[in-house]
Design a protein around this motif. Structure first.
Motif, short mmCIF file in Angstrom:
data_model
loop_
_atom_site.label_atom_id
_atom_site.label_comp_id
_atom_site.label_asym_id
_atom_site.label_seq_id
_atom_site.Cartn_x
_atom_site.Cartn_y
_atom_site.Cartn_z
N VAL A 182 64.41 38.44 -0.21
CA VAL A 182 65.16 37.99 -1.39
C VAL A 182 65.20 39.10 -2.43
CG1 VAL A 182 65.11 36.39 -3.36
CG2 VAL A 182 64.73 35.53 -1.04
N LEU A 183 64.07 39.74 -2.66
CA LEU A 183 64.01 40.83 -3.65
C LEU A 183 64.84 42.02 -3.20
CD1 LEU A 183 60.21 40.72 -4.55
CD2 LEU A 183 62.12 39.72 -5.84
N ALA A 184 64.78 42.36 -1.92
CA ALA A 184 65.51 43.52 -1.42
C ALA A 184 67.02 43.34 -1.54
CB ALA A 184 65.13 43.79 0.04
N HIS A 185 67.50 42.11 -1.36
CA HIS A 185 68.93 41.85 -1.41
C HIS A 185 69.45 41.57 -2.83
CE1 HIS A 185 68.31 41.14 2.94
NE2 HIS A 185 69.46 41.77 2.99
N ALA A 186 68.55 41.41 -3.77
CA ALA A 186 68.95 41.07 -5.14
C ALA A 186 69.63 42.25 -5.82
CB ALA A 186 67.72 40.66 -5.95
N PRO A 187 70.67 41.96 -6.59
CA PRO A 187 71.26 43.03 -7.40
C PRO A 187 70.21 43.55 -8.39
CG PRO A 187 72.71 41.11 -7.35
CD PRO A 187 71.40 40.70 -6.73
N SER A 188 70.17 44.84 -8.53
CA SER A 188 69.16 45.50 -9.35
C SER A 188 69.11 44.98 -10.78
CB SER A 188 69.47 46.99 -9.36
OG SER A 188 68.31 47.71 -9.41
N ALA A 218 65.99 42.96 -12.54
CA ALA A 218 65.36 43.50 -13.76
C ALA A 218 65.43 42.49 -14.90
CB ALA A 218 66.03 44.81 -14.16
N GLY A 219 66.56 41.80 -15.05
CA GLY A 219 66.70 40.81 -16.11
C GLY A 219 65.76 39.62 -15.93
N LEU A 220 65.68 39.11 -14.71
CA LEU A 220 64.77 37.99 -14.44
C LEU A 220 63.31 38.40 -14.66
CD1 LEU A 220 66.46 36.46 -11.28
CD2 LEU A 220 66.26 35.37 -13.53
N TRP A 221 62.98 39.61 -14.22
CA TRP A 221 61.62 40.13 -14.40
C TRP A 221 61.27 40.22 -15.88
CZ3 TRP A 221 57.07 40.67 -12.42
CH2 TRP A 221 56.18 41.61 -12.92
N ARG A 222 62.17 40.78 -16.66
CA ARG A 222 61.95 40.93 -18.10
C ARG A 222 61.80 39.55 -18.75
NH1 ARG A 222 66.45 43.11 -19.14
NH2 ARG A 222 67.41 41.14 -19.69
N ASP A 223 62.71 38.61 -18.40
CA ASP A 223 62.69 37.29 -19.02
C ASP A 223 61.47 36.46 -18.60
OD1 ASP A 223 65.07 38.03 -20.18
OD2 ASP A 223 66.32 36.77 -18.86
N ALA A 224 60.93 36.73 -17.40
CA ALA A 224 59.76 35.98 -16.92
C ALA A 224 58.52 36.28 -17.75
CB ALA A 224 59.51 36.28 -15.45
N ILE A 282 56.04 42.42 -8.02
CA ILE A 282 56.18 41.00 -7.67
C ILE A 282 55.43 40.71 -6.37
CG2 ILE A 282 57.83 39.22 -6.94
CD1 ILE A 282 59.80 40.49 -8.99
N ASP A 283 55.53 41.63 -5.40
CA ASP A 283 54.80 41.45 -4.14
C ASP A 283 53.29 41.36 -4.40
OD1 ASP A 283 54.31 41.35 -1.30
OD2 ASP A 283 53.84 43.49 -1.37
N ALA A 284 52.78 42.21 -5.26
CA ALA A 284 51.35 42.17 -5.57
C ALA A 284 50.99 40.86 -6.27
CB ALA A 284 50.98 43.37 -6.44
N LEU A 285 51.80 40.43 -7.23
CA LEU A 285 51.53 39.18 -7.93
C LEU A 285 51.62 37.98 -7.00
CD1 LEU A 285 53.50 39.80 -11.24
CD2 LEU A 285 51.01 39.71 -10.96
N TRP A 286 52.54 38.02 -6.04
CA TRP A 286 52.74 36.92 -5.10
C TRP A 286 51.48 36.68 -4.26
CZ3 TRP A 286 52.79 35.82 0.08
CH2 TRP A 286 53.42 34.63 0.46
N GLN A 287 50.67 37.71 -4.11
CA GLN A 287 49.44 37.58 -3.33
C GLN A 287 48.37 36.75 -4.05
OE1 GLN A 287 48.31 41.39 -1.42
NE2 GLN A 287 50.37 42.04 -2.01
N LYS A 288 48.64 36.42 -5.30
CA LYS A 288 47.76 35.53 -6.06
C LYS A 288 48.38 34.13 -5.98
CE LYS A 288 45.95 38.65 -9.47
NZ LYS A 288 45.49 38.60 -10.85
N ILE A 310 61.89 33.67 -10.87
CA ILE A 310 62.54 34.83 -10.26
C ILE A 310 63.14 34.51 -8.89
CG2 ILE A 310 62.20 37.20 -9.41
CD1 ILE A 310 59.94 37.44 -11.53
N LEU A 311 62.35 34.00 -7.99
CA LEU A 311 62.79 33.86 -6.60
C LEU A 311 63.84 32.77 -6.40
CD1 LEU A 311 59.29 34.43 -5.03
CD2 LEU A 311 61.18 36.05 -5.10
N SER A 312 63.63 31.60 -6.97
CA SER A 312 64.61 30.51 -6.81
C SER A 312 65.99 30.88 -7.35
CB SER A 312 64.11 29.21 -7.45
OG SER A 312 63.12 28.64 -6.64
N PRO A 313 66.08 31.44 -8.55
CA PRO A 313 67.41 31.84 -9.03
C PRO A 313 68.07 32.87 -8.12
CG PRO A 313 65.85 31.82 -10.86
CD PRO A 313 65.06 31.61 -9.61
#
Length: 156
Positions: free
Chosen positions: A21-27, A31-37, A105-111, A122-125
């Motif tokens: 999902v992250l690899a296919h996401a528009p950059s 970045a916007g979802l990451w910042r807003d999260a 995000i990959d590192a955080l997902w491991q928690k 991030i992921l659902s949107p």
């Protein structure tokens, strides 16, 4: 016996799908979802982000002999959180920020305790947008489909 009796996906498969999902996401969208999260995390770079080339291989008809199609630009990154989790990412193109964000995000997902928040913010949107775009493309393709058929005439 191997397998999962509960029907749940193995963690490695869930992680692979999350990274896809992250690899296919528009950059810009990632970045916007990451910042807003608003995740307040310091991720130490372990490797990269760095950009290089990979050889792209293909097969004719899906079963023929493999051959080199050409090369593609890929950016990779590896980060480590203060708590020890290590995240990795690879992304087509030269966007180092996208690779760094995806690795974090990959590192955080491991928690496990952070997965619901990552999923919601991030992921659902990103999944929803990917699915809507795929349906739109499928409809556009279907609209241009031409059905060829042969009428069978009676015996001569």
């Amino acid at each position: 016996m191997h397998g999962n009796r509960t029907g749940a996906k193995p963690e490695s498969e869930m992680r692979r799908q999350m990274m896809a999902v992250l690899a296919h996401a528009p950059s810009s969208r990632l970045a916007g979802l990451w910042r807003d999260a608003g995740f307040d995390v310091a991720a130490e770079p372990v490797r990269g982000p760095e950009t290089g080339l990979v050889t792209v291989r293909g097969r004719i008809g899906g079963g023929g002999a493999a051959f080199n199609v050409g090369e593609a630009t890929v950016t990779r990154a590896t980060v480590r959180l203060a708590s020890g989790e290590v995240g990795h990412s690879y992304a087509l193109g030269r966007d180092q920020d996208k690779a760094r964000i995806a690795a974090t995000i990959d590192a955080l997902w491991q928690k496990p305790e952070l997965r619901p928040r990552l999923e919601d913010l991030i992921l659902s949107p990103l999944r929803l947008e990917r699915d809507v775009n795929a349906a739109r493309r499928a409809a556009e393709v279907a609209a241009t489909k031409v059905d060829f058929f042969t009428m069978v005439r009676g015996e001569d």
